[in-house]
Design an enzyme around this catalytic site. Structure first.
Site, mmCIF file in Angstrom:
data_model
loop_
_atom_site.group_PDB
_atom_site.id
_atom_site.type_symbol
_atom_site.label_atom_id
_atom_site.label_comp_id
_atom_site.label_asym_id
_atom_site.label_seq_id
_atom_site.Cartn_x
_atom_site.Cartn_y
_atom_site.Cartn_z
ATOM 1 C CE LYS A 70 7.393 36.168 74.883
ATOM 2 N NZ LYS A 70 8.393 35.863 75.917
ATOM 3 C CG HIS B 269 4.576 32.019 74.116
ATOM 4 N ND1 HIS B 269 4.995 31.350 75.246
ATOM 5 C CD2 HIS B 269 3.465 31.359 73.697
ATOM 6 C CE1 HIS B 269 4.156 30.349 75.496
ATOM 7 N NE2 HIS B 269 3.223 30.338 74.565
ATOM 8 C CE1 TYR C 157 4.749 33.626 79.263
ATOM 9 C CE2 TYR C 157 3.754 35.751 78.800
ATOM 10 C CZ TYR C 157 4.591 34.712 78.442
ATOM 11 O OH TYR C 157 5.291 34.762 77.245
ATOM 12 C CD GLU D 273 0.639 28.206 75.664
ATOM 13 O OE1 GLU D 273 1.377 28.219 76.670
ATOM 14 O OE2 GLU D 273 1.095 28.186 74.507
ATOM 15 C CG ASN E 93 12.068 36.047 75.299
ATOM 16 O OD1 ASN E 93 10.986 36.648 75.283
ATOM 17 N ND2 ASN E 93 12.232 34.903 75.946
HETATM 18 N N1 LIG Z 1 14.965 35.652 84.460
HETATM 19 C C1 LIG Z 1 14.064 36.289 83.716
HETATM 20 N N2 LIG Z 1 14.026 37.656 83.703
HETATM 21 C C2 LIG Z 1 13.113 38.302 82.956
HETATM 22 N N3 LIG Z 1 12.189 37.695 82.174
HETATM 23 C C3 LIG Z 1 12.211 36.347 82.150
HETATM 24 C C4 LIG Z 1 13.134 35.585 82.925
HETATM 25 N N4 LIG Z 1 12.892 34.275 82.680
HETATM 26 C C5 LIG Z 1 11.864 34.242 81.827
HETATM 27 N N5 LIG Z 1 11.454 35.472 81.507
HETATM 28 C C6 LIG Z 1 10.371 35.855 80.602
HETATM 29 O O1 LIG Z 1 9.264 35.034 80.852
HETATM 30 C C7 LIG Z 1 8.944 34.307 79.666
HETATM 31 C C8 LIG Z 1 8.390 32.976 80.064
HETATM 32 O O2 LIG Z 1 9.405 32.224 80.677
HETATM 33 P P1 LIG Z 1 9.466 30.645 80.546
HETATM 34 O O3 LIG Z 1 10.388 30.166 81.586
HETATM 35 O O4 LIG Z 1 8.071 30.098 80.459
HETATM 36 O O5 LIG Z 1 10.221 30.471 79.138
HETATM 37 P P2 LIG Z 1 9.694 30.106 77.701
HETATM 38 O O6 LIG Z 1 8.681 29.026 77.790
HETATM 39 O O7 LIG Z 1 10.856 29.884 76.784
HETATM 40 O O8 LIG Z 1 9.096 31.466 77.255
HETATM 41 P P3 LIG Z 1 7.713 31.752 76.592
HETATM 42 O O9 LIG Z 1 6.654 31.171 77.506
HETATM 43 O O10 LIG Z 1 7.659 33.239 76.475
HETATM 44 O O11 LIG Z 1 7.778 31.027 75.277
HETATM 45 C C9 LIG Z 1 10.231 34.269 78.871
HETATM 46 O O12 LIG Z 1 10.057 34.077 77.494
HETATM 47 C C10 LIG Z 1 10.795 35.641 79.156
HETATM 48 O O13 LIG Z 1 10.143 36.636 78.340
#
Ligand SMILES: Nc1ncnc2c1ncn2[C@@H]1O[C@H](COP(=O)(O)OP(=O)(O)OP(=O)(O)O)[C@@H](O)[C@H]1O
Length: 150
Positions: free
Chosen positions: A11, A117, A51, A128, A114
């Site tokens: 990211k 992804h 997303y 994807e 974080n």
């Molecule tokens: N509570 C939150 N507040 C802010 N950002 C969040 C929150 N929860 C998730 N995100 C963001 O949205 C992304 C996608 O969330 P998801 O629940 O799909 O988790 P993930 O599958 O682990 O992440 P990613 O799809 O980025 O790998 C997260 O990686 C994070 O960057």
């Protein structure tokens, strides 16, 4: 375990913080094979599409702002069990829950920054990969194969 492909994206914070090499190193050293990679800044609509399943979440607008704030490094890694292993290597979504030794556990603090992804299922990985690499990936034979697989 069957050979799979997973979509891994560094990211904007991971790119800005100089973690591209570290993340590539971990996947290479694990034994996975890089079959596609590009650094680019996709348009907002493209990121919203990636997303789309989170569009009803309260953090969606902030997530999209974050994801279009700079270039991302998109990659496809191949190998046995690559999807599940990739998720373990990334660590839990929330860095406070991410194991030490995982990428998120070692390099970040907040869920909204974080770093990376990774696809969560083989089905989503295939979707994807098609979205991010519509021209396909590069097929090649790694000379390490016999040293990684029995
Ligand atoms: N509570 C939150 N507040 C802010 N950002 C969040 C929150 N929860 C998730 N995100 C963001 O949205 C992304 C996608 O969330 P998801 O629940 O799909 O988790 P993930 O599958 O682990 O992440 P990613 O799809 O980025 O790998 C997260 O990686 C994070 O960057």
């Amino acid at each position: 375990m069957s050979s799979e492909r997973t979509y891994i994206m560094i990211k904007p914070d991971g790119v800005q913080r100089g973690l591209v090499g570290e993340i590539i190193k971990r996947f290479e050293q694990k034994g996975f094979k890089l079959v596609a990679m590009k650094l680019w800044a996709p348009p907002r609509e493209f990121m919203e599409n990636h997303y789309a399943d989170l569009s009803s979440k309260g953090f969606f607008a902030g997530l999209i702002e974050y994801m279009v704030s700079g270039p991302v490094c998109s990659m496809v890694w191949e190998g046995a069990g690559a999807v599940a292993a990739g998720r373990v290597m990334l660590g839990a979504t929330k860095p406070s829950d991410s194991a030490t030794g995982s990428i998120r556990g070692d390099f970040c603090i907040e869920v909204g920054r974080n770093i990376c992804h990774g696809s969560d299922t083989v089905e989503n990985a295939n979707k994807e990969i098609e979205l991010w690499f519509p021209d396909g990936v590069t097929e090649w034979d790694s000379c390490q194969k016999a040293w990684i697989y029995e």
